[in-house]
Scaffold this motif. Structure first.
Motif, mmCIF file in Angstrom:
data_model
loop_
_atom_site.group_PDB
_atom_site.id
_atom_site.type_symbol
_atom_site.label_atom_id
_atom_site.label_comp_id
_atom_site.label_asym_id
_atom_site.label_seq_id
_atom_site.Cartn_x
_atom_site.Cartn_y
_atom_site.Cartn_z
ATOM 1 N N THR A 76 0.814 -1.216 0.000
ATOM 2 C CA THR A 76 0.000 0.000 0.000
ATOM 3 C C THR A 76 0.844 1.261 0.000
ATOM 4 N N SER A 78 1.968 2.643 2.607
ATOM 5 C CA SER A 78 1.585 3.424 3.776
ATOM 6 C C SER A 78 2.671 3.486 4.845
ATOM 7 N N SER A 144 8.422 12.265 -0.853
ATOM 8 C CA SER A 144 7.291 12.480 0.052
ATOM 9 C C SER A 144 7.526 13.615 1.038
#
Length: 203
Positions: A76, A78, A144
């Motif tokens: 994912t 995450s 990010s």
């Protein structure tokens, strides 16, 4: 199970056995017979899949490398980049018995690479993959905003060098360098370049 599936299963069993035998007694001491016995297959079947010890060694190294760190990142995306990088570092050090076996194989490869061009090329190729593995995690963190922009290639080279040097000390059971010390030293060294806390994260 199809014939192809059986052949693949047999090949995997042989490679697993080869990794275990090489780590246990060293490549110079292994024979195809010992590997066949450990894998529970005939010597003829072993030679069907691998006709020389050298080819078996190369495939065993590649097999061992492929199994390293399969759980470092979820699908994912995450997981924070720092945790992914920490998991990679954990997988690049002799953290548990399985990884200590991998390290024994790497040590065998280092020795062979000094004398055998094919082993040297294999070692360089595997290091290139390790470098890309580390660089990918760092680049993800930069993208990010979790990591500060930095020289990704240089940082990757530094991480591999630290893991090799400190990992050898751990393998030697050097009282000055245990796993916690190795992780801490590596993380404190790279943290300023990434702009992250110097404490190794919970993983």
């Amino acid at each position: 199970m199809t014939k192809a599936e059986r052949a693949l299963e047999t090949r995997e069993r042989i490679l697993t056995a080869a990794c275990e035998v090489i780590a246990d007694i060293g490549f110079e001491n292994i024979s195809m017979r010992k590997v066949a016995e450990h894998a529970g297959v005939s010597k003829a079947l072993l030679h069907y899949h691998f006709d020389t010890r050298e080819k078996l060694f190369a495939e065993a190294m590649t097999h061992s490398f492929a199994q390293t760190g399969l759980d470092t990142e979820d699908d994912t995306g995450s997981v924070p980049a720092a945790v992914v990088l920490a998991r990679i570092l954990r997988s690049m050090l002799p953290t548990d018995e399985e990884l200590r076996q991998d390290w024994k194989l790497w040590q065998e490869l280092w020795v062979r690479a000094q004398r055998d061009p094919a082993a040297r090329h294999l070692a360089v190729d595997l290091y290139e993959q390790l470098h890309a593995w580390v660089a990918g995690a760092v680049e993800r963190g930069i993208a990010s905003g979790e990591f500060r922009p930095c020289d990704v290639a240089a940082l990757g080279t530094l991480v591999l060098a630290l893991c090799d040097g400190l990992g050898i000390r751990v393998m030697l059971d050097d009282p000055r360098v245990d796993l916690a010390t190795a992780r801490s030293v590596i993380w404190r060294t790279i943290a300023p370049a990434l702009g992250i806390p110097p404490e190794f994260p919970e993983i």
